[in-house]
Design an enzyme around this catalytic site. Structure first.
Site, PDB file in Angstrom:
ATOM      1  N   HIS A 417      -6.492  -0.635  -8.031  1.00  0.00           N
ATOM      2  CA  HIS A 417      -6.556  -0.734  -5.925  1.00  0.00           C
ATOM      3  C   HIS A 417      -5.875  -2.827  -5.996  1.00  0.00           C
ATOM      4  CE1 HIS A 417      -9.409  -3.440  -3.488  1.00  0.00           C
ATOM      5  NE2 HIS A 417      -8.973  -1.985  -2.370  1.00  0.00           N
ATOM      6  N   GLY A 680       1.941  11.070  -2.226  1.00  0.00           N
ATOM      7  CA  GLY A 680       1.014  10.688  -3.284  1.00  0.00           C
ATOM      8  C   GLY A 680       1.559  10.279  -4.444  1.00  0.00           C
ATOM      9  N   CYS A 730       4.250   7.646   0.492  1.00  0.00           N
ATOM     10  CA  CYS A 730       3.919   6.624  -0.080  1.00  0.00           C
ATOM     11  C   CYS A 730       3.209   6.274  -0.973  1.00  0.00           C
ATOM     12  CB  CYS A 730       2.885   6.898   1.458  1.00  0.00           C
ATOM     13  SG  CYS A 730       1.375   8.191   0.503  1.00  0.00           S
TER      14      CYS A 730
END
Length: 783
Positions: A417, A680, A730
Site C-alpha cells: 500500500h 491485477g 493494471c
C-alpha cells in the site's frame, strides 16, 4: 591432458570456449589462466552430451536425439500439464540410460587425476550444469539448470553428469527457450566438475553496486557455510559496501542469520540446512561473518576479475575451512547494470551517515522531521513536510501521507500500500526496512532517498538542493507529434486529487480507478453510513470523487474498480468494530466477495455510477475485483439492474484477473458477459507463487515474469482475442518495461501504468510494436 576427447581441464579453457563448455566452464578456465584462485576441475564438454544423444540407440532404432526432438515436436509448451509430462519423460530417459563406455572411462580417469592432485583416492566435487547459451548478455539462462554439491566417488560423478544433462529438459528451461526463440536441437550442455570448497563462509559479490549502479563500489554478501543459502535467497546475508581503490569499508549491515547449508554430517554426501545457533553457537546468529581483512581481500579479488573482463561481475566466493584460503567459484557479467558510471547524487552521498536501508519504493528525495505513528488515530500528528514513519500504511492514513515529505515503513515490498500510494502521490518512500520504528525517533531530522532505498541522518543539503533544482526545471515539452501506439497506454489512479496530474501524462485513459481511498476517506465505515440512513451522503461522496476523474479524462475511458478493501483496513474506521479478525486478510473477505455479502454497499457504488451516466459521462467502465466464479458476475449485474444501471449499455462491464481460478476459467467468465478484463498482477503473482508480496523476507522470490504467471496471462489474452474481449493490465508489472515488451508480443490491447511511468511505457510499447512490424516484414521478405 590432450589424450581426452570429451574432457577439458580448466587450464585448457578460456572465454572463447563457450560453445564447447558453456559460459560457466569458459569463465572458470579464463579465471584459472588469469591467476584467480579457482578450485581446480574439468568440464565434460558439450560435445560429450551431443555424442551421447546422437549415438545412444533406442529399441526402435532411433537415436536418443531423434526421440527427444520427436517428443518436443509434439509438445505444446502452453499446455502446462503436457509440458510437465513430456519433459519429465525426456529427463527420465536420459537418467536411466547407461553412460556410453567411452565417455564414462574419460570421466573416471579425469576424476582420479583431480583426486590425486590432493593426494587422495577421491575428493568431494561440485557438478554444475553449463548450458552453451548460458551467461551470455543477450540470453541469460542463469538458474535454468542444476548444480549438485558434495558429490563423492566416480559413480556419483557420472550419475550427476547425466542429471545435469537431463536438467536441460526441465519444463521451465524448455518453456523459456521456446519463448525466447532458441532452437532446442542446437542447445547443448556441458557439466563442470570442480573440487568442492569446504566452505566456512561464502557468498556473492557484485563489483558494481547493483542498487545504485555505482561502479566505484563493491557490494559483498556473506553468510556461514556453503553459498547455496545466499544464492537461493534462503538466508539474509551480511552486506558490506567497499570503495574501490581506497578499499574503505563504507557500510556494513550485519544480518540475523538463522540457518546455514553444510555437508550432510550423517551421510557425508549432499547438503542439508541446519540452524546456525545449533551448529556454530548462538553468538554466530548476529556475528559479523567476515573480518575487516577478509572483506578487503574479497573486494580486491573482485576488482581484479572485473579488470580482467572489462565489465562489472557477479561473483560467487568461499573461504575453505581446510586451508583458510579464499576461492572464486563462479563469475559472470552483471547484465542488468545501467551504462551510467556514477550519478552526481551518488557522489554526494558518499560521506553521509546511513541510518536505515530498505526497498526504494517511490523515487525522489524527501527530508524533514520524523513522526512515528502506528494507527489512524495518530494521523493528526503528521504535519506538512514531516517524514511519516510507521509499520505499514493503510488507506485511512492517506490524509497524513499527502502531507508528508517522505514515507518510511518497517514492512512491505514494492507493491504494498505505501509503495503504490506514494508513487501515485509523487512522494519518496522506502519500505521493508524492518526496524524504522525502532531506529528512528520522533523529532529526528532525516533525508529519505526513495530511489535507492536509504534513510540518511540529518538534512542532506546537497540531495535536497538537487531535488529542488529538478523540480524547478519543470517539464520539458518537445515539439512534434505525440507518440501514437496501437496498444493503448493508460494510467492507474487511486485518488481524485491526482486526476489532473495523471491526465497531463497524455495517457489514453484510466485502466484502474480504485474505490478504496474515496470510500475510506469519508471518515467512517461505509456500512455505518448506510445503517444510519446516510446512504445519500455516501453516494454523493463517491459521485464527487469519480466525477473528478472522468471529467479530467473525458472522453478517454475510465475503468472504476468496485471496493476491494481487506478487513484490516476497514477495522480502524469508526464503525469498523464489527469487522472480523482474519488470519490473512489478503485471502479473506474482500473484493466482490464482500460486495455480494454486503449488497447495500455495492448498490451505493452502482448508484453513484448511475448518477454520472445520467449526467452524460459515457466514458465509464465497471470492473469487479477478485472474481473467481461466473456466478459472481451474474449476481453483481442483478444488483446493478436494481438501481437502473444496465451493464453493456450504460457502462462497459469487466473483471479483474487476479487469481489462478479466474485465469483458468476465463472462457466461462466471458460467456457470463464481459466487455474487458484487466490483469491485477500484484495479486495474481502472489496467489500463483504462494508468496506474500508485503513480506520483505520472501519478496525477492516475487516475480511477475515467472513462467507460471506468464502462461496464465497468455492463456487469458488468447481466449479473450477469440471472443473479442478487450485485455489490459493494471498491476505493478504494467510499469515494468520488460513485462510490457512481453505483453505487447502476447497481443494485449492496453497497458495501465503508474503516472510516473506512462512516458517510459509508451516509448517501450512503440519500440516493441515497431520491432514486431520489422520482424513480420523480414519474414515476408525471406519466405
Amino acid at each position: 591432458m590432450s589424450e581426452y576427447k570429451f574432457i577439458k581441464w580448466f587450464e585448457e579453457l578460456g572465454k572463447g570456449d563457450v560453445a564447447l563448455v558453456g559460459g560457466k566452464g569458459a569463465n572458470l578456465g579464463e579465471m584459472t589462466n588469469a591467476g584467480i584462485p579457482v578450485p581446480p576441475g574439468f568440464c565434460v564438454t558439450a560435445e560429450a552430451y551431443k555424442y551421447f544423444v546422437e549415438n545412444v540407440k533406442l529399441e526402435d532404432g532411433k537415436t536418443l536425439q531423434e526421440w527427444i526432438m520427436g517428443v518436443i515436436a509434439e509438445t505444446n509448451v502452453d499446455d502446462s500439464k503436457q509440458l510437465q509430462e513430456n519433459t519429465a519423460k525426456i529427463r527420465q530417459k536420459i537418467i536411466e540410460l547407461p553412460m556410453l563406455p567411452e565417455i564414462a572411462e574419460e570421466i573416471e580417469k579425469a576424476y582420479k587425476e583431480l583426486s590425486q592432485r590432493f593426494n587422495k583416492d577421491a575428493v568431494y566435487v561440485a557438478v554444475r550444469s553449463s548450458a552453451t547459451a548460458e551467461d551470455l548478455p543477450e540470453a541469460s539462462f542463469a538458474g535454468q539448470q542444476e548444480t549438485y554439491l558434495d558429490v563423492y566417488g566416480v559413480d556419483d560423478v557420472i550419475d550427476k553428469v547425466k542429471k545435469c544433462w537431463a536438467s536441460l529438459w526441465t519444463a521451465r528451461a524448455t518453456f523459456y527457450r521456446a519463448k525466447q526463440g532458441f532452437d532446442h536441437s542446437k542447445v547443448y550442455l556441458s557439466a563442470v566438475v570442480q573440487k568442492m570448497v569446504n566452505s566456512e563462509t561464502s557468498g556473492v559479490m557484485f563489483t558494481a553496486n547493483p542498487v545504485t549502479n555505482d561502479r566505484s563500489e563493491i557490494m559483498i554478501n556473506a553468510a556461514w557455510g556453503l553459498g547455496e543459502a545466499v544464492v537461493s535467497g534462503s538466508v539474509s546475508p551480511d552486506e558490506y559496501i567497499v570503495e574501490k581503490g581506497t578499499w574503505r569499508i563504507k557500510e556494513k549491515y550485519i544480518a540475523k542469520k538463522e540457518v546455514m547449508v553444510v555437508r550432510n554430517p550423517e551421510t557425508g554426501k549432499g547438503t542439508v540446512y541446519v540452524k546456525v545457533a545449533d551448529f556454530l553457537g548462538p553468538e554466530y546468529v548476529e556475528k559479523q561473518v567476515l573480518t575487516e581483512e577478509q572483506i578487503i581481500e574479497v573486494a580486491k579479488i573482485g576488482a581484479k576479475i572485473e579488470e580482467h573482463y572489462g565489465w562489472p561481475q557477479d561473483i560467487e566466493w568461499a573461504y575453505d575451512k581446510d586451508d583458510g584460503k579464499l576461492y572464486i567459484v563462479q563469475s559472470r557479467p552483471i547484465t542488468t547494470l545501467k551504462e551510467e558510471v556514477k550519478t552526481e547524487e551518488a557522489k554526494m552521498t558518499e560521506e553521509m551517515k546511513v541510518l536505515l536501508k530498505g526497498l526504494g519504493a517511490s523515487p525522489g528525495i524527501g527530508a524533514g522531521k520524523v513522526v512515528i505513528i502506528f494507527d489512524a488515530s495518530e494521523i493528526d500528528k503528521v504535519k506538512e513536510g514531516d517524514v511519516l514513519v510507521t509499520t505499514m500504511t493503510n488507506p485511512d492514513m492517506v490524509p497524513a501521507m499527502k502531507r508528508a515529505s517522505a514515507i518510511v515503513t518497517d514492512e512491505g515490498g514494492r507493491t504494498c500500500h505505501a509503495a503504490i500510494v506514494s508513487r501515485e502521490l509523487g512522494i519518496p518512500a522506502v519500505v521493508g526496512t524492518k526496524e524504522a520504528t525502532k531506529v528512528l525517533k520522533d523529532g529526528m531530522l532525516v533525508t529519505v532517498d526513495g530511489t535507492r532505498g536509504v534513510v540518511y541522518e540529518g538534512i542532506v543539503k546537497s540531495l535536497v538542493k538537487k531535488e529542488e533544482e529538478k523540480a524547478e526545471g519543470g517539464k520539458v515539452v518537445v515539439a512534434g507529434a505525440p507518440l501514437v501506439t496501437a496498444t493503448e497506454v493508460k494510467v492507474n489512479v487511486s485518488m481524485p486529487e491526482v486526476a489532473e496530474r495523471a491526465a497531463a501524462t497524455g495517457a489514453d485513459g484510466v485502466g484502474l480507478l480504485r474505490a478504496e481511498h474515496m470510500i475510506l476517506g469519508i471518515g467512517a465505515h461505509p456500512i455505518k453510513f448506510i445503517r444510519e440512513g446516510k446512504e445519500d451522503e455516501l453516494v454523493e461522496k463517491l459521485v464527487e470523487g469519480i466525477r473528478t476523474v472522468v471529467e479530467a479524462f473525458y472522453p478517454r475511458r475510465v475503468w472504476y474498480r468496485t471496493l476491494d478493501a481487506p478487513t484490516n483496513e476497514f477495522r480502524e474506521l469508526p464503525g469498523g468494530e464489527e469487522e472480523p479478525e482474519e488470519r490473512n486478510p489478503m485471502l479473506g473477505w474482500r473484493g466482490i466477495r464482500r460486495g455480494l455479502d454486503q449488497p447495500e454497499l455495492l448498490k451505493a457504488e452502482f448508484k453513484a455510477i448511475k448518477r454520472l451516466v445520467d449526467e452524460g459521462y459515457d466514458n465509464i467502465g465497471v470492473m469487479l475485483p477478485l472474481v473467481s466464479h461466473p456466478e459472481q458476475i451474474r449476481k453483481a449485474k442483478e444488483i446493478a439492474l436494481e438501481v437502473g444501471l444496465v451493464p453493456h449499455k450504460d457502462v462497459e462491464w469487466g473483471v479483474m484477473i487476479e487469481t489462478p481460478a479466474s485465469a483458468l476459467i476465463i472462457e466461462d467468465l466471458i460467456k457470463e458477459g464481459i466487455d474487458f478484463v484487466s490483469f491485477g498482477t500484484n495479486d495474481l503473482t502472489q496467489y500463483t507463487l504462494a508468496i506474500d508480496r508485503d513480506n520483505e523476507r520472501v519478496f525477492k522470490l516475487y516475480d511477475e515474469k515467472h513462467p507460471a504467471v506468464l502462461k496464465l496471462i497468455e492463456n487469458v489474452i488468447k481466449t479473450c482475442k477469440k471472443y473479442g474481449v478487450e485485455t489490459s493490465i493494471c498491476g505493478q508489472a504494467g510499469s515494468d518495461p520488460k513485462m510490457v515488451k512481453l505483453l505487447v508480443r502476447l497481443g494485449i490491447d492496453s497497458v495501465s501504468a503508474n503516472p510516473d511511468a506512462v512516458e517510459l511505457v509508451r516509448k517501450t510499447v512503440a519500440r516493441e510494436e515497431a520491432r514486431l512490424r520489422l520482424e513480420a516484414a523480414r519474414k515476408a521478405l525471406f519466405e
